[in-house]
Design a protein around this motif. Structure first.
Motif, PDB file in Angstrom:
ATOM      1  N   VAL A 300       0.840  -1.207   0.000  1.00 27.90           N
ATOM      2  CA  VAL A 300       0.000   0.000   0.000  1.00 27.90           C
ATOM      3  C   VAL A 300       0.868   1.247   0.000  1.00 27.90           C
ATOM      4  CG1 VAL A 300      -1.666   1.339   1.323  1.00 27.90           C
ATOM      5  CG2 VAL A 300      -1.996  -1.124   1.041  1.00 27.90           C
ATOM      6  N   LYS A 301       1.925   1.234   0.829  1.00 33.58           N
ATOM      7  CA  LYS A 301       2.822   2.400   0.837  1.00 33.58           C
ATOM      8  C   LYS A 301       3.394   2.646  -0.546  1.00 33.58           C
ATOM      9  CE  LYS A 301       7.138   2.242   1.925  1.00 33.58           C
ATOM     10  NZ  LYS A 301       8.471   2.151   2.555  1.00 33.58           N
ATOM     11  N   ALA A 302       3.816   1.588  -1.222  1.00 35.50           N
ATOM     12  CA  ALA A 302       4.387   1.743  -2.565  1.00 35.50           C
ATOM     13  C   ALA A 302       3.363   2.347  -3.525  1.00 35.50           C
ATOM     14  CB  ALA A 302       4.875   0.395  -3.077  1.00 35.50           C
ATOM     15  N   LYS A 303       2.097   1.921  -3.406  1.00 31.54           N
ATOM     16  CA  LYS A 303       1.041   2.485  -4.261  1.00 31.54           C
ATOM     17  C   LYS A 303       0.863   3.971  -3.997  1.00 31.54           C
ATOM     18  CE  LYS A 303      -1.876  -1.624  -4.930  1.00 31.54           C
ATOM     19  NZ  LYS A 303      -3.221  -2.220  -4.629  1.00 31.54           N
ATOM     20  N   VAL A 304       0.817   4.332  -2.716  1.00 37.89           N
ATOM     21  CA  VAL A 304       0.607   5.742  -2.355  1.00 37.89           C
ATOM     22  C   VAL A 304       1.775   6.598  -2.835  1.00 37.89           C
ATOM     23  CG1 VAL A 304       0.453   7.349  -0.417  1.00 37.89           C
ATOM     24  CG2 VAL A 304      -0.912   5.244  -0.414  1.00 37.89           C
ATOM     25  N   VAL A 305       2.999   6.115  -2.650  1.00 41.12           N
ATOM     26  CA  VAL A 305       4.170   6.868  -3.101  1.00 41.12           C
ATOM     27  C   VAL A 305       4.156   7.011  -4.623  1.00 41.12           C
ATOM     28  CG1 VAL A 305       6.692   6.846  -3.280  1.00 41.12           C
ATOM     29  CG2 VAL A 305       5.579   6.260  -1.113  1.00 41.12           C
ATOM     30  N   GLU A 306       3.857   5.925  -5.319  1.00 43.78           N
ATOM     31  CA  GLU A 306       3.810   5.977  -6.780  1.00 43.78           C
ATOM     32  C   GLU A 306       2.761   6.966  -7.271  1.00 43.78           C
ATOM     33  OE1 GLU A 306       3.227   2.851 -10.519  1.00 43.78           O
ATOM     34  OE2 GLU A 306       2.192   2.490  -8.626  1.00 43.78           O
ATOM     35  N   GLN A 307       1.578   6.923  -6.667  1.00 42.20           N
ATOM     36  CA  GLN A 307       0.505   7.829  -7.068  1.00 42.20           C
ATOM     37  C   GLN A 307       0.851   9.274  -6.724  1.00 42.20           C
ATOM     38  OE1 GLN A 307      -3.284   6.704  -7.904  1.00 42.20           O
ATOM     39  NE2 GLN A 307      -1.886   5.360  -8.994  1.00 42.20           N
ATOM     40  N   THR A 308       1.506   9.472  -5.584  1.00 40.37           N
ATOM     41  CA  THR A 308       1.923  10.821  -5.193  1.00 40.37           C
ATOM     42  C   THR A 308       2.923  11.386  -6.194  1.00 40.37           C
ATOM     43  OG1 THR A 308       1.531  10.352  -2.853  1.00 40.37           O
ATOM     44  CG2 THR A 308       3.001  12.185  -3.374  1.00 40.37           C
ATOM     45  N   MET A 309       3.885  10.577  -6.599  1.00 38.79           N
ATOM     46  CA  MET A 309       4.857  11.043  -7.591  1.00 38.79           C
ATOM     47  C   MET A 309       4.175  11.406  -8.906  1.00 38.79           C
ATOM     48  SD  MET A 309       8.125   8.507  -6.929  1.00 38.79           S
ATOM     49  CE  MET A 309       9.159   9.392  -8.097  1.00 38.79           C
ATOM     50  N   MET A 310       3.144  10.657  -9.271  1.00 34.79           N
ATOM     51  CA  MET A 310       2.406  10.986 -10.488  1.00 34.79           C
ATOM     52  C   MET A 310       1.744  12.354 -10.364  1.00 34.79           C
ATOM     53  SD  MET A 310       0.660   7.287 -11.398  1.00 34.79           S
ATOM     54  CE  MET A 310      -0.456   8.011 -12.615  1.00 34.79           C
ATOM     55  N   THR A 311       1.174  12.649  -9.186  1.00 37.06           N
ATOM     56  CA  THR A 311       0.532  13.953  -9.011  1.00 37.06           C
ATOM     57  C   THR A 311       1.557  15.074  -9.056  1.00 37.06           C
ATOM     58  OG1 THR A 311       0.676  13.967  -6.575  1.00 37.06           O
ATOM     59  CG2 THR A 311      -1.231  12.895  -7.562  1.00 37.06           C
ATOM     60  N   PHE A 312       2.743  14.844  -8.451  1.00 39.73           N
ATOM     61  CA  PHE A 312       3.765  15.884  -8.454  1.00 39.73           C
ATOM     62  C   PHE A 312       4.330  16.098  -9.857  1.00 39.73           C
ATOM     63  CE2 PHE A 312       4.839  15.095  -3.702  1.00 39.73           C
ATOM     64  CZ  PHE A 312       3.655  15.724  -3.350  1.00 39.73           C
ATOM     65  N   ASP A 313       4.438  15.014 -10.630  1.00 39.19           N
ATOM     66  CA  ASP A 313       4.850  15.177 -12.025  1.00 39.19           C
ATOM     67  C   ASP A 313       3.859  16.050 -12.773  1.00 39.19           C
ATOM     68  OD1 ASP A 313       7.067  13.544 -11.647  1.00 39.19           O
ATOM     69  OD2 ASP A 313       6.089  11.746 -12.424  1.00 39.19           O
ATOM     70  N   GLU A 314       2.573  15.820 -12.514  1.00 35.52           N
ATOM     71  CA  GLU A 314       1.530  16.626 -13.177  1.00 35.52           C
ATOM     72  C   GLU A 314       1.605  18.085 -12.733  1.00 35.52           C
ATOM     73  OE1 GLU A 314      -1.710  12.959 -13.537  1.00 35.52           O
ATOM     74  OE2 GLU A 314      -1.682  14.256 -11.759  1.00 35.52           O
ATOM     75  N   ASP A 315       1.800  18.312 -11.437  1.00 35.51           N
ATOM     76  CA  ASP A 315       1.918  19.687 -10.927  1.00 35.51           C
ATOM     77  C   ASP A 315       3.122  20.400 -11.532  1.00 35.51           C
ATOM     78  OD1 ASP A 315      -0.310  19.984  -9.274  1.00 35.51           O
ATOM     79  OD2 ASP A 315       0.678  19.003  -7.585  1.00 35.51           O
ATOM     80  N   LYS A 316       4.240  19.696 -11.641  1.00 39.57           N
ATOM     81  CA  LYS A 316       5.458  20.301 -12.161  1.00 39.57           C
ATOM     82  C   LYS A 316       5.253  20.799 -13.589  1.00 39.57           C
ATOM     83  CE  LYS A 316      10.480  19.400 -12.321  1.00 39.57           C
ATOM     84  NZ  LYS A 316      10.811  19.786 -13.685  1.00 39.57           N
ATOM     85  N   VAL A 317       4.588  19.995 -14.411  1.00 44.63           N
ATOM     86  CA  VAL A 317       4.307  20.409 -15.790  1.00 44.63           C
ATOM     87  C   VAL A 317       3.467  21.682 -15.797  1.00 44.63           C
ATOM     88  CG1 VAL A 317       3.063  19.785 -17.890  1.00 44.63           C
ATOM     89  CG2 VAL A 317       4.523  18.105 -16.774  1.00 44.63           C
TER      90      VAL A 317
END
Length: 358
Positions: A300-317
């Motif tokens: 579950v932690k890995a899923k949350v971290v992966e999803q969080t990184m996806m959101t930050f990638d989107e924010d950065k763009v």
């Protein structure tokens, strides 16, 4: 009162310069796990700094410039006694004093570099940037026991932004954008986000935004991480501080617990966001995300971290594209809407503190 060695070196070597950033603050310089067996060079508030661990594991920070021929000390190597320059081998201790010049016994009295106050706390490395009146820290760096209290699992990383740091503040203070930017992860219904129940409180140094979205459909990240039964009561609590933000988001099954209960259960995501200017137009973004899995903890932690990184990638763009357009169109007036209250209060705090230390 007698000046400390760090204060004396800073006064001797690093003359005060006007700052376009709030001073007399602890800023995030690194995450603890970044500092291992090599020096780390980083520009913070227009200042080139090299960080490293001493033989006893403590963090030290020096000006990233050898006083001999100006090679970055971050190009050097670590030894038990300190940091050795990679050009001619001058060896510097954690206070910035040269303690060895290969090939000669006498060490020039001016063979020293500026040292900075750094403290590692809860796996976050903080660095003090003071005004000429306060070169020594006037308080302790912030604590963040989410990393150490044993209630959460967490990971984190660092992003570099080609954008000013306050655009990152704006993004984090206004989570109404989730329904438009983050549809694949933590978003959800855009209308629900834009119409969330919101309260904003502030003082001279902080802003707190609380948003509630009762009886809403959980977004993909929440569904992937927690066994919700149907709709959820969702919360977003954002705390802005000068050098960092703390964001607590999550949800409980609809109607099961009051959202003002600080001990409420359900699914939690606690984010630490250290936003440190590199220059006036670039930034470092240090983040961690903590969560509370009910089962399959590491998965579950890995899923949350992966999803969080996806959101930050989107924010950065979005943020870097926004800044390019701000540069392209110049000083055009922008309007405010209801979701901008928290971000605008944060900007007023920064503006006031910048004026106070110029």
């Amino acid at each position: 009162m007698t000046a400390s060695p760090l204060q004396s070196l800073a006064q001797d070597i690093a003359p005060a310069k006007p700052s376009t950033f709030p001073l007399n603050q602890w800023y995030v310089a690194a995450l603890g796990w970044e500092l291992k067996d090599r020096p780390l060079g980083r520009t913070l508030l227009n200042t080139s700094v090299v960080m490293f661990r001493t033989a006893d594991g403590k963090v030290a920070a020096l000006e990233d410039r050898c006083c001999h021929r100006a090679l970055p000390l971050s190009d050097g190597t670590l030894e038990a006694s300190g940091l050795r320059c990679g050009y001619h081998g001058l060896l510097f201790n954690e206070a910035g004093k040269c303690i060895e010049v290969p090939g000669q016994e006498k060490i020039p009295s001016k063979a020293k570099v500026a040292a900075f106050h750094v403290v590692e706390k809860d796996q976050i490395v903080w660095i003090w940037f003071g005004s000429p009146e306060h070169p020594e820290p006037i308080d302790e760096p912030p604590a963040y026991d989410v990393h150490t209290n044993g209630h959460y699992l967490f990971e984190g990383d660092v992003y570099h932004y080609d954008a000013p740091y306050q655009l990152i503040h704006d993004n984090l203070m206004d989570l109404s954008h989730l329904g438009y930017v983050h549809l694949r992860t933590i978003g959800g219904n855009a209308s629900v986000h834009m119409n969330a129940q919101m309260t904003v409180e502030s003082d001279d140094h902080s802003v707190r935004v609380v948003r509630h979205m009762p009886d809403s459909v959980p977004p993909p990240t929440y569904i992937a991480a927690y066994p919700f039964k149907g709709t959820v009561d969702r919360w977003q609590e954002i705390e802005f501080h000068i050098s960092h933000l703390r964001i607590w988001t999550g949800a409980v099954d609809a109607g099961t617990e009051p959202l003002d209960n600080p001990q409420r259960g359900g699914f939690h995501m606690r984010g630490f966001h250290g936003v440190t200017p590199e220059t006036e137009t670039t930034s470092h973004y240090f983040w961690t995300i903590a969560t509370n899995p009910e089962s399959n903890h590491e998965e579950v932690k890995a899923k949350v971290v992966e999803q969080t990184m996806m959101t930050f990638d989107e924010d950065k763009v979005v943020i870097e594209s926004q800044y390019k357009n701000l540069c392209r169109f110049g000083e055009r007036q922008m309007i405010d809407i209801h979701v901008d209250v928290g971000a605008n209060r944060a900007r007023r705090i920064i503006e006031r503190l910048c004026h106070a230390t110029r």
